[in-house]
Design a protein around this motif. Structure first.
Motif, PDB file in Angstrom:
ATOM      1  N   GLY A   5      -5.168   5.528  -0.702  1.00 47.15           N
ATOM      2  CA  GLY A   5      -4.553   6.537   0.191  1.00 47.15           C
ATOM      3  C   GLY A   5      -3.197   5.829   0.479  1.00 47.15           C
ATOM      4  N   GLU A   6      -2.291   6.405   1.065  1.00 45.36           N
ATOM      5  CA  GLU A   6      -0.792   5.919   1.464  1.00 45.36           C
ATOM      6  C   GLU A   6      -0.750   6.048   2.811  1.00 45.36           C
ATOM      7  OE1 GLU A   6       2.358   4.680   0.426  1.00 45.36           O
ATOM      8  OE2 GLU A   6       2.715   4.952   2.702  1.00 45.36           O
ATOM      9  N   THR A  25      -6.572   5.616  -7.698  1.00 42.90           N
ATOM     10  CA  THR A  25      -6.358   6.577  -6.717  1.00 42.90           C
ATOM     11  C   THR A  25      -5.520   7.741  -6.763  1.00 42.90           C
ATOM     12  OG1 THR A  25      -7.114   4.568  -5.304  1.00 42.90           O
ATOM     13  CG2 THR A  25      -6.852   6.832  -4.219  1.00 42.90           C
ATOM     14  N   GLY A  26      -4.343   7.348  -7.286  1.00 47.99           N
ATOM     15  CA  GLY A  26      -3.250   8.408  -7.485  1.00 47.99           C
ATOM     16  C   GLY A  26      -3.756   9.359  -8.319  1.00 47.99           C
ATOM     17  N   CYS A  78       4.032   2.736  -0.742  1.00 48.91           N
ATOM     18  CA  CYS A  78       4.430   2.937  -1.737  1.00 48.91           C
ATOM     19  C   CYS A  78       5.809   3.013  -1.883  1.00 48.91           C
ATOM     20  CB  CYS A  78       3.924   4.144  -2.696  1.00 48.91           C
ATOM     21  SG  CYS A  78       4.339   5.705  -1.919  1.00 48.91           S
ATOM     22  N   GLY A  89      -6.462   0.025   0.691  1.00 46.00           N
ATOM     23  CA  GLY A  89      -7.246   0.664  -0.112  1.00 46.00           C
ATOM     24  C   GLY A  89      -6.773   2.114  -0.666  1.00 46.00           C
ATOM     25  N   MET A 106       0.273  10.589  -3.663  1.00 42.21           N
ATOM     26  CA  MET A 106       1.854   9.923  -4.240  1.00 42.21           C
ATOM     27  C   MET A 106       1.740   9.718  -5.492  1.00 42.21           C
ATOM     28  SD  MET A 106       3.356   9.482  -1.358  1.00 42.21           S
ATOM     29  CE  MET A 106       2.743  10.918  -0.472  1.00 42.21           C
ATOM     30  N   GLY A 107       0.591   9.963  -6.323  1.00 44.12           N
ATOM     31  CA  GLY A 107       0.564   9.948  -7.968  1.00 44.12           C
ATOM     32  C   GLY A 107       1.413   8.738  -8.456  1.00 44.12           C
ATOM     33  N   CYS A 108       1.206   7.423  -8.028  1.00 45.98           N
ATOM     34  CA  CYS A 108       1.726   6.258  -8.664  1.00 45.98           C
ATOM     35  C   CYS A 108       1.111   6.281  -9.938  1.00 45.98           C
ATOM     36  CB  CYS A 108       1.625   5.151  -7.875  1.00 45.98           C
ATOM     37  SG  CYS A 108       2.495   5.266  -6.202  1.00 45.98           S
ATOM     38  N   CYS A 160      -2.044   3.462 -10.641  1.00 48.27           N
ATOM     39  CA  CYS A 160      -3.028   3.540  -9.754  1.00 48.27           C
ATOM     40  C   CYS A 160      -4.141   4.511 -10.209  1.00 48.27           C
ATOM     41  CB  CYS A 160      -2.411   3.824  -8.548  1.00 48.27           C
ATOM     42  SG  CYS A 160      -3.652   3.984  -7.104  1.00 48.27           S
ATOM     43  N   CYS A 162      -5.371  10.367  -2.925  1.00 45.00           N
ATOM     44  CA  CYS A 162      -3.734   9.861  -2.532  1.00 45.00           C
ATOM     45  C   CYS A 162      -2.892  11.113  -3.294  1.00 45.00           C
ATOM     46  CB  CYS A 162      -3.550   8.596  -2.948  1.00 45.00           C
ATOM     47  SG  CYS A 162      -1.710   8.104  -2.518  1.00 45.00           S
TER      48      CYS A 162
HETATM   49  S1  SF4 Z   1      -2.973   4.687  -3.451  1.00 47.74           S
HETATM   50 FE1  SF4 Z   1      -0.974   3.631  -3.130  1.00 47.74          FE
HETATM   51  S2  SF4 Z   1      -0.443   3.094  -5.259  1.00 47.74           S
HETATM   52 FE2  SF4 Z   1      -2.441   4.442  -5.418  1.00 47.74          FE
HETATM   53  S3  SF4 Z   1      -1.069   6.434  -5.654  1.00 47.74           S
HETATM   54 FE3  SF4 Z   1      -1.142   6.229  -3.612  1.00 47.74          FE
HETATM   55  S4  SF4 Z   1       0.436   5.226  -2.933  1.00 47.74           S
HETATM   56 FE4  SF4 Z   1       0.633   5.150  -5.217  1.00 47.74          FE
END
Ligand code: SF4
Length: 350
Positions: free
Chosen positions: A158-159, A120-121, A192, A156, A113-115, A118, A111
């Protein structure tokens, strides 16, 4: 022609276009594939009198779904590791409910988005999944493993709104009553806070669909620290998009708030949160943080959690405390995609 990314009507249209045939053969094929994973037309009675058509359809068909290469279970929660055709991998979580099964699916490998809270980020984005790869995860669980899947959540890896068209097409296929038959009111898209995507989704006018938003902070500074998307679309932008989002009677926005000790769990944070939710048709889910690998954050104490919860109840916020299942196998919220080697996925059990 990939059955995993076509609705029944789209398959009929393809049959018309490619073979000058109507719904009879398409219906038989679609039913067989989505009830027993049978995808050889030559084995279907409907094609018995049309062996040449069966041969042509077979040659044109693509039905391979992602393969389950590993799985790991704890407390009834099962994490599946799927290998994709190019060797990359995603994780899917199967959660047993009282009378049925919920599947938490991935829509991207990694992903972007880099939260910060998280797992995955941390991976960055390797690539987005096709609609077929998304639907394939549900097909593998419902038809392959024979589980009674009634709910699908895009929570799961990814965004979803960063992979808009394939996700929307996957929803169309998932809800097809001649196929997997998972109604929109049983599908949750979690974001997100991609305001552009929320507005595109709103334009589809699917008021039954469930929309979840990872909020995690109700002041811009804290939220921008935790979730970089907030620097692009701040809390005011997000709230306006949510107010404009069409909801069917009885449907509510699901606002997810992961409580992190010392970051977003103070009395002031509770007050900001209650203020922010005013005017939104929403239910708040409070989730205790599950520390990711080498996380700088910790979960709040039970006492702090109770105090935060009570402060919201006192403000008449529609709030639920949710316990994330599967933390022990890193299948809980924000933990997917931990340390596996993306090119050579080996184990779901880390
Ligand atoms: S999977 Fe969701 S929470 Fe994790 S970085 Fe991506 S958008 Fe953010």
């Amino acid at each position: 022609m990939n059955l995993l990314e076509l609705t029944y009507d789209q398959l009929v249209a393809q049959f018309h276009q490619c073979y000058a045939k109507g719904g009879f053969h398409a219906a038989a094929l679609y039913r067989a594939f989505y009830s027993q994973a049978e995808c050889d037309p030559a084995r279907l009675p409907a094609f018995a009198a049309a062996p040449e058509l069966a041969r042509r359809v077979r040659a044109d068909l693509e039905t391979a779904r992602p393969a389950i290469v590993d799985q790991c279970s704890q407390d009834g929660v099962t994490k599946l590791l799927f290998r994709l055709a190019d060797g990359l991998a995603v994780e899917t979580v199967v959660v047993p409910m009282t009378r049925h099964t919920t599947v938490c699916i991935s829509c991207q490998v990694g992903c972007r988005m880099g939260c910060r809270l998280c797992e995955t980020g941390r991976m960055g984005l390797r690539r987005s999944l096709s609609a077929a790869e998304i639907v394939g995860q549900v097909h593998a669980v419902k038809i392959g493993l024979g589980l009674d899947v009634r709910n699908v959540v895009f929570m799961g890896m990814g965004e979803p709104l960063d992979n808009f068209e394939p996700v929307v097409q996957a929803i169309r296929v998932l809800e097809d009553q001649r196929g997997l038959d998972i109604a929109k009111r049983r599908i949750t898209v979690s974001t997100c806070g991609r305001v552009d995507g929320i507005r595109r989704l709103a334009a589809l006018n699917w008021p039954q669909l469930k929309l979840a938003v990872s909020l995690n902070a109700a002041d811009d500074q804290t939220r921008s620290d935790l979730m970089p998307i907030n620097r692009q679309y701040d809390l005011a932008d997000l709230k306006q998009a949510l107010r404009d989002y069409p909801l069917a009677r009885g449907n509510v926005l699901l606002m997810e708030y992961v409580l992190i000790a010392g970051v977003n769990d103070s009395d002031d944070d509770a007050r900001h949160l209650a203020d922010y939710l005013e005017g939104l048709t929403a239910r708040l889910n409070l989730i205790v943080y599950n520390p990711r690998l080498e996380s700088p954050y910790a979960a709040p104490s039970p006492e702090r959690l109770q105090r935060f919860h009570q402060a919201l109840v006192a403000r008449k916020v529609f709030v639920r405390l949710r316990r994330s299942k599967g933390a022990g196998i890193r299948a809980a919220c924000g933990q997917l995609g931990a340390a596996f080697n993306l090119e050579q996925p080996a184990s779901a059990c880390r």
